[in-house]
Design a protein around this motif. Structure first.
Motif, PDB file in Angstrom:
ATOM      1  N   LEU B  76       0.854  -1.189   0.000  1.00  0.00           N
ATOM      2  CA  LEU B  76       0.000   0.000   0.000  1.00  0.00           C
ATOM      3  C   LEU B  76       0.889   1.237   0.000  1.00  0.00           C
ATOM      4  CD1 LEU B  76      -2.999   1.014   0.365  1.00  0.00           C
ATOM      5  CD2 LEU B  76      -2.463   1.146   2.802  1.00  0.00           C
ATOM      6  N   LYS B  77       0.525   2.217  -0.820  1.00  0.00           N
ATOM      7  CA  LYS B  77       1.363   3.406  -0.942  1.00  0.00           C
ATOM      8  C   LYS B  77       0.518   4.673  -1.009  1.00  0.00           C
ATOM      9  CE  LYS B  77       4.974   0.899  -3.411  1.00  0.00           C
ATOM     10  NZ  LYS B  77       5.912   0.867  -4.540  1.00  0.00           N
ATOM     11  N   LYS B  78       1.174   5.771  -0.620  1.00  0.00           N
ATOM     12  CA  LYS B  78       0.574   7.080  -0.774  1.00  0.00           C
ATOM     13  C   LYS B  78       1.709   8.067  -1.013  1.00  0.00           C
ATOM     14  CE  LYS B  78      -2.784  10.249   1.246  1.00  0.00           C
ATOM     15  NZ  LYS B  78      -3.648  10.582   2.398  1.00  0.00           N
ATOM     16  N   PRO B  79       1.586   8.939  -1.971  1.00  0.00           N
ATOM     17  CA  PRO B  79       2.716   9.822  -2.316  1.00  0.00           C
ATOM     18  C   PRO B  79       3.072  10.834  -1.228  1.00  0.00           C
ATOM     19  CG  PRO B  79       1.128   9.715  -4.112  1.00  0.00           C
ATOM     20  CD  PRO B  79       0.491   9.049  -2.928  1.00  0.00           C
ATOM     21  N   SER B  80       2.082  11.291  -0.479  1.00  0.00           N
ATOM     22  CA  SER B  80       2.324  12.318   0.524  1.00  0.00           C
ATOM     23  C   SER B  80       1.448  12.049   1.740  1.00  0.00           C
ATOM     24  CB  SER B  80       2.026  13.700  -0.062  1.00  0.00           C
ATOM     25  OG  SER B  80       2.221  14.707   0.895  1.00  0.00           O
ATOM     26  N   ALA B  81       2.077  11.650   2.829  1.00  0.00           N
ATOM     27  CA  ALA B  81       1.326  11.235   4.019  1.00  0.00           C
ATOM     28  C   ALA B  81       0.742  12.427   4.772  1.00  0.00           C
ATOM     29  CB  ALA B  81       2.242  10.436   4.944  1.00  0.00           C
ATOM     30  N   LEU B  82      -0.432  12.190   5.353  1.00  0.00           N
ATOM     31  CA  LEU B  82      -1.093  13.168   6.217  1.00  0.00           C
ATOM     32  C   LEU B  82      -1.143  12.637   7.648  1.00  0.00           C
ATOM     33  CD1 LEU B  82      -4.174  13.978   3.950  1.00  0.00           C
ATOM     34  CD2 LEU B  82      -2.082  15.343   4.186  1.00  0.00           C
ATOM     35  N   VAL B  83      -1.147  13.541   8.609  1.00  0.00           N
ATOM     36  CA  VAL B  83      -1.267  13.109  10.007  1.00  0.00           C
ATOM     37  C   VAL B  83      -2.544  12.283  10.185  1.00  0.00           C
ATOM     38  CG1 VAL B  83      -1.586  13.901  12.375  1.00  0.00           C
ATOM     39  CG2 VAL B  83       0.101  15.016  10.907  1.00  0.00           C
ATOM     40  N   SER B  84      -3.585  12.642   9.455  1.00  0.00           N
ATOM     41  CA  SER B  84      -4.867  11.934   9.569  1.00  0.00           C
ATOM     42  C   SER B  84      -4.827  10.521   8.972  1.00  0.00           C
ATOM     43  CB  SER B  84      -5.975  12.738   8.883  1.00  0.00           C
ATOM     44  OG  SER B  84      -5.647  12.982   7.528  1.00  0.00           O
ATOM     45  N   ASP B  85      -3.747  10.165   8.303  1.00  0.00           N
ATOM     46  CA  ASP B  85      -3.583   8.789   7.809  1.00  0.00           C
ATOM     47  C   ASP B  85      -3.141   7.839   8.921  1.00  0.00           C
ATOM     48  OD1 ASP B  85      -2.140   9.977   4.702  1.00  0.00           O
ATOM     49  OD2 ASP B  85      -4.225   9.473   5.169  1.00  0.00           O
TER      50      ASP B  85
END
Lengths: 113, 114
Positions: B76-85
């Motif tokens: 699982l990937k996300k280019p730019s993490a958020l604190v809410s992740d």
């Protein structure tokens, strides 16, 4: 939580007492599932149902029974609760079988003293 | 038999950085693969799934996952993490064509640091 409710949301009981957890759905999905969640184990399937009065065992079914008399309701019963059944219990539903997504209810936290 | 492994119990990443949560699987036939996320005191929420077709699957909240058959992985990937992740993430697998139910991994706790 996809039209799924679980009751009660929290329960504390004593060893040896019977406990029934209820899952209610408003989606008219055919398949319903009961899982338990324990730290380090992820989710493990207890029982599932593929239609009214049609149920089958999952991975960790010992000590549990289920019933489904209506499409919308799936009951999980602990005939004689033990401390090892202290867990968080999740109900899930899916419209179909193999590739369909399962949608989860909010969970019931059960503590057996 | 089917199984799924999430080799990292905990992943920490700084906000704005890319994130990866790892998942490997074992099945006899072809896999059906799922990712779910769980926020505190909530049920699991579906993120995405791979059934067939394009190896790169896009899902909810900007997440994506890449199916790699040779490495039997579905990270699982996300280019730019958020604190809410920040949440608990579960990978799950089913062996296509079998009568077996969905098998879940043990979960990976993702913490995104501000």
């Amino acid at each position: 939580d996809a039209g799924i409710t679980q009751s009660p949301r929290h329960k504390v009981t004593e060893t040896g007492t019977p406990v029934t957890l209820r899952c209610h759905q408003t989606e008219n999905h055919r398949y319903m599932y009961w899982y338990r969640q324990d730290p380090g184990h992820g989710l493990r399937l207890i029982h599932y149902s593929y239609g009214v009065k049609d149920t089958d065992k999952g991975e960790v079914s010992d000590g549990y029974s289920v019933s489904r008399s209506k499409t919308e309701d799936f009951l999980l019963t602990l005939e004689s609760a033990t401390s090892s059944q202290t867990s968080v219990y999740f109900c899930a539903i899916s419209e179909g079988w193999e590739t369909d997504t399962q949608y989860f209810g909010p969970g019931t936290r059960l503590t057996v003293l | 038999a089917q199984s799924v492994a999430q080799p990292e119990d905990q992943v920490n990443v700084a906000e704005g950085n890319p994130l990866t949560v790892k998942c490997t699987y074992s099945v006899s036939g072809n896999p059906y693969l799922f990712w779910y996320v769980q926020y505190p005191n909530r049920g699991l929420q579906f993120l995405l799934k791979y059934i067939t077709g394009d190896n790169l699957v896009k899902g909810s909240y900007g997440f994506e996952a890449e199916f790699n058959k040779s490495q039997t992985s579905f990270h699982l990937k996300k280019p730019s993490a958020l604190v809410s992740d920040s949440a608990l993430y579960f990978c799950a697998v089913r062996d296509a064509g079998s009568a077996r139910q969905l098998t879940f991994g043990s979960g990976t706790q993702l913490t995104v640091l501000p």
